[in-house]
Motif scaffolding. Sequence first.
Motif, PDB file in Angstrom:
ATOM      1  N   VAL A 189      36.985  29.491  33.900  1.00 16.37           N
ATOM      2  CA  VAL A 189      37.061  29.881  32.495  1.00 16.37           C
ATOM      3  C   VAL A 189      37.508  31.334  32.461  1.00 16.37           C
ATOM      4  O   VAL A 189      36.937  32.175  33.152  1.00 16.37           O
TER       5      VAL A 189
ATOM      6  N   GLU B 160      49.479  28.465  31.691  1.00 17.70           N
ATOM      7  CA  GLU B 160      50.842  28.941  31.430  1.00 17.70           C
ATOM      8  C   GLU B 160      51.416  28.265  30.193  1.00 17.70           C
ATOM      9  O   GLU B 160      50.896  27.238  29.743  1.00 17.70           O
TER      10      GLU B 160
ATOM     11  N   ASP C 236      38.081  35.811  43.248  1.00 18.67           N
ATOM     12  CA  ASP C 236      37.332  35.025  42.251  1.00 18.67           C
ATOM     13  C   ASP C 236      35.857  35.437  42.321  1.00 18.67           C
ATOM     14  O   ASP C 236      35.481  36.334  43.090  1.00 18.67           O
TER      15      ASP C 236
ATOM     16  N   THR D  10      41.259  42.758  35.592  1.00 18.86           N
ATOM     17  CA  THR D  10      40.694  42.130  34.399  1.00 18.86           C
ATOM     18  C   THR D  10      40.410  40.644  34.592  1.00 18.86           C
ATOM     19  O   THR D  10      39.337  40.160  34.252  1.00 18.86           O
ATOM     20  N   ARG D  11      41.381  39.913  35.153  1.00 18.47           N
ATOM     21  CA  ARG D  11      41.225  38.449  35.245  1.00 18.47           C
ATOM     22  C   ARG D  11      40.145  38.056  36.246  1.00 18.47           C
ATOM     23  O   ARG D  11      39.540  36.991  36.123  1.00 18.47           O
TER      24      ARG D  11
ATOM     25  N   HIS E 122      36.682  39.116  34.458  1.00 20.09           N
ATOM     26  CA  HIS E 122      36.308  38.359  33.260  1.00 20.09           C
ATOM     27  C   HIS E 122      36.514  36.855  33.373  1.00 20.09           C
ATOM     28  O   HIS E 122      36.344  36.137  32.396  1.00 20.09           O
ATOM     29  N   SER E 123      36.937  36.368  34.530  1.00 21.18           N
ATOM     30  CA  SER E 123      37.046  34.911  34.687  1.00 21.18           C
ATOM     31  C   SER E 123      35.770  34.377  35.301  1.00 21.18           C
ATOM     32  O   SER E 123      35.179  35.004  36.174  1.00 21.18           O
TER      33      SER E 123
ATOM     34  N   SER F 120      34.021  31.518  37.587  1.00 17.61           N
ATOM     35  CA  SER F 120      34.279  30.449  38.549  1.00 17.61           C
ATOM     36  C   SER F 120      33.000  30.193  39.326  1.00 17.61           C
ATOM     37  O   SER F 120      32.030  30.939  39.210  1.00 17.61           O
TER      38      SER F 120
ATOM     39  N   ILE G 109      43.742  38.443  42.481  1.00 17.10           N
ATOM     40  CA  ILE G 109      44.183  37.397  41.550  1.00 17.10           C
ATOM     41  C   ILE G 109      45.593  36.919  41.878  1.00 17.10           C
ATOM     42  O   ILE G 109      45.933  35.758  41.643  1.00 17.10           O
TER      43      ILE G 109
ATOM     44  N   TYR H  34      46.783  36.173  44.657  1.00 16.76           N
ATOM     45  CA  TYR H  34      46.682  35.044  45.580  1.00 16.76           C
ATOM     46  C   TYR H  34      46.493  33.747  44.794  1.00 16.76           C
ATOM     47  O   TYR H  34      47.128  32.734  45.086  1.00 16.76           O
ATOM     48  N   LEU H  35      45.645  33.775  43.779  1.00 21.53           N
ATOM     49  CA  LEU H  35      45.391  32.550  43.013  1.00 21.53           C
ATOM     50  C   LEU H  35      46.643  32.113  42.243  1.00 21.53           C
ATOM     51  O   LEU H  35      46.954  30.931  42.165  1.00 21.53           O
ATOM     52  N   TYR H  36      47.354  33.097  41.686  1.00 21.70           N
ATOM     53  CA  TYR H  36      48.594  32.757  40.976  1.00 21.70           C
ATOM     54  C   TYR H  36      49.607  32.145  41.940  1.00 21.70           C
ATOM     55  O   TYR H  36      50.248  31.136  41.639  1.00 21.70           O
TER      56      TYR H  36
ATOM     57  N   ARG I 278      49.044  30.752  44.902  1.00 15.53           N
ATOM     58  CA  ARG I 278      48.547  29.492  45.449  1.00 15.53           C
ATOM     59  C   ARG I 278      48.716  28.354  44.449  1.00 15.53           C
ATOM     60  O   ARG I 278      49.108  27.242  44.803  1.00 15.53           O
ATOM     61  N   GLU I 279      48.449  28.660  43.176  1.00 15.16           N
ATOM     62  CA  GLU I 279      48.614  27.671  42.114  1.00 15.16           C
ATOM     63  C   GLU I 279      50.083  27.242  42.018  1.00 15.16           C
ATOM     64  O   GLU I 279      50.396  26.064  41.863  1.00 15.16           O
TER      65      GLU I 279
ATOM     66  N   THR J  51      52.754  35.928  36.168  1.00 11.96           N
ATOM     67  CA  THR J  51      52.545  34.553  35.720  1.00 11.96           C
ATOM     68  C   THR J  51      53.105  33.608  36.771  1.00 11.96           C
ATOM     69  O   THR J  51      53.908  34.015  37.622  1.00 11.96           O
ATOM     70  N   ALA J  52      52.686  32.359  36.658  1.00 15.50           N
ATOM     71  CA  ALA J  52      53.209  31.344  37.575  1.00 15.50           C
ATOM     72  C   ALA J  52      54.723  31.216  37.412  1.00 15.50           C
ATOM     73  O   ALA J  52      55.455  31.078  38.395  1.00 15.50           O
TER      74      ALA J  52
END
Lengths: 190, 580
Positions: free
Chosen positions: A36, A65, B133, B161-162, B165-166, B168, B237, B239-241, B243-244, B310-311
């Motif tokens: 989230v 996205e 995360d 920030t992500r 504030h995310s 998981s 973060i 890495y997560l972008y 990896r996704e 972004t992705a």
Amino acid sequence: MSNTSIMIVGVGGQGTLLASRILGNTLIGAGYDVKVSEVHGMSQRGGSVTTYVRFGEKVWSPIIEKGGADIILSFELLEALRALPYLKPDGQIIVNTQQIDPMPVITGAAEYPQGIEQTLAQRSRLTAVDALALAREAGSIKAVNVVLIGLLASRTSIPREQWEETLRATVPPKFLEINQRAFALGYEYQ
Amino acid sequence: MKPQLMIGNAAVARGAYEAGVRVVASYPGTPSTEITESVVQYPDIYCEWAPNEKVACEVAIGASIGGARAMTCCKHVGLNVMADPVFTASYTGVNGGLVIAVADDPGMHSSQNEQDSRHYAEASKCPMLEPADSDECLAYTKAAYELSECFDAPVFLRLTTRVAHSQSMTRLSDPADVPLRDYVKNPAKFVMAPANAIRRHVDVERRTLDLKAFAEETELNQVIGHGAKIGVVCAGISYLYARETLGEQADYLKLGMVWPLPEKKLRDFAAAHETVYVIEQLDPFIETCARSLGLNVIGKEAFTWLGEYTAAMIRRAVLNAEDAPAPAADVQAPVRPPVMCAGCPHRGTFYVLKKLGLTVCGDIGCYTLGATPPLSSIDTTICMGASIGVALGMAKARGPEFAKKLVSVIGDSTFIHSGITGLIDVVYNKGINTVIILDNSITGMTGHQDNPTTGKTIRGEATKQVDLELLAKAVGIDRVRVVDPFDVKAMETAVKEEVAADEPSLIIAQRPCALLKYVKYTGHCRVDPDTCRNCRVCMKLGCPALTVREGRVVIDTTQCNGCGLCVNVCPFHAIEKEGE
């Protein structure tokens, strides 16, 4: 199994954070990996607010996205329009038909777009609901968020009892009754 | 214990708890605030809101010297404020482990600049970890304490920030029993006069070599391989972008430690891949290191220095794949910028400042929104506390006539943070400036933290309250007055008189934040359509509850909290409180 992405949008102060908390906790209860993401701080002051909720077997990025949202749950009409580019081609939108004028509209620098519901209906599977009226019926206009969560819950395969359990665990006891009514009105909305 | 869904900041706090931290001192700053707020739930940890980041860091340093594991948390610009003690704490090293959690804000969701804190690690020669995360937030916090004590160094924990504030899934454990270390007087280590500091600098450089060796070995830096030709170097973060987006089409060198960087690991990873990308938001920090090693990597030429990644950006740069245009990319929606809340006490002040056409040097807080239409009052916003010094400089540059059309506005918490010194400068150097403290009895923008003017500690306990009037008088301001900003007539008179004075003055605009629990506005305001002459004076307030429908001013009762400011400004008494 691919992941599901739900975007919750609204205006700062409408209670989107509580909605995402109920959603997130219910999803964990159902055994999913959940992420989230929301931004706190300045944007909370009456500005557009966005929460991304992603769940499935394994979720990497917490961000949704453009073109990636299965469901957009919008607390306000204009915010649903703003979020529309994030919707998947076959995605669905649940929108509260409440209109809150943003400052550029208030100052006369911009106009509140007309016909938003029609635009949304043309481009999505749309459920439009006057959640403010249902919240009022439940006992408080502040329960708009829980009305909308109730409506969202009715579109998922997660059993109603599980949502209600999270509600009990998340909402202060003082407001539980109002919120339970609000949830029911949303869940049973046709 | 069952894994929990936690925001990164709460997971850092949990990590501190599990690591046996005893002292946490911070100043609030988005996106770092919730770390310290989350510490409050652990009753055995002493925690405090300090007046500013420098003091907070010094408290943490003192706790560390005293033998306790300690933490200080700040946002990226807060690290500028605490930089002075940090650079020397790097020389002294620690006794109990010391961690500085710093949250950067790529995309500037809630900040005045987009600086990259990783440079501070290199500049101060303190190691820096970067989790991706919440689970890593917790684990890396604990690792940071081990590292701090093992290498005798303060350790940075960098969030963005992500990550902060995310939420998981986060795995919890029981807290470790970490005893208070002995305190032994050791001037050679803790008195950084030149003779000692010269010796400590030698230790610091030796430590850096040891840390570089550690960086090659630690599991914080891991290669995640799928036998791909594309290699991606990343941290946090990003890495997560990546990896996704790229999945198993790439191998990853995921760096959990971003300073010092593992040079051999970078070389080996680069050698093992046909194409190597460095994917990092903000500055080319890892990329610059890779290039200095002579590695042929693709970095900022394919990505941006600006904002969040972004992705789609990664797909375009790495896979050369253009996304299909997003559906409904053509929709036009008017922007909804943040605004001062209905009932905000600052609105009355800015209404008056706009009406008087003054030059306004602003500061950092909710009231920065006084720069936006229709109030559009603020001329400058630089950093915490700058409103006073900047106004003094403008007045000195342009002379007394200009100074008499100039005010500084600064919140109560920001004034304590770094406004006091500016005020002293005004008095000492014979300025005639007028300063308005927007005293809303709370630190507002970051979400209601107590501060030295509220009379309560972080745990809500009663404490001494700074008396702003007495403080101003003590530094030599003879003209001090307290005004209710909702009494717009009194406010206007006060501002006119004080800016005209040939000496410095302070106005304390006092009214609590409308969102505080004890502030109970009731009912709604209502425009009487028969009395209203549609002059639109009320619309100059920029209240989110006041709007125009079909050519007439109406009040949206879902937004109105009945504060009554519009009642006060209506020249024709056409707005009334319902039921009054």
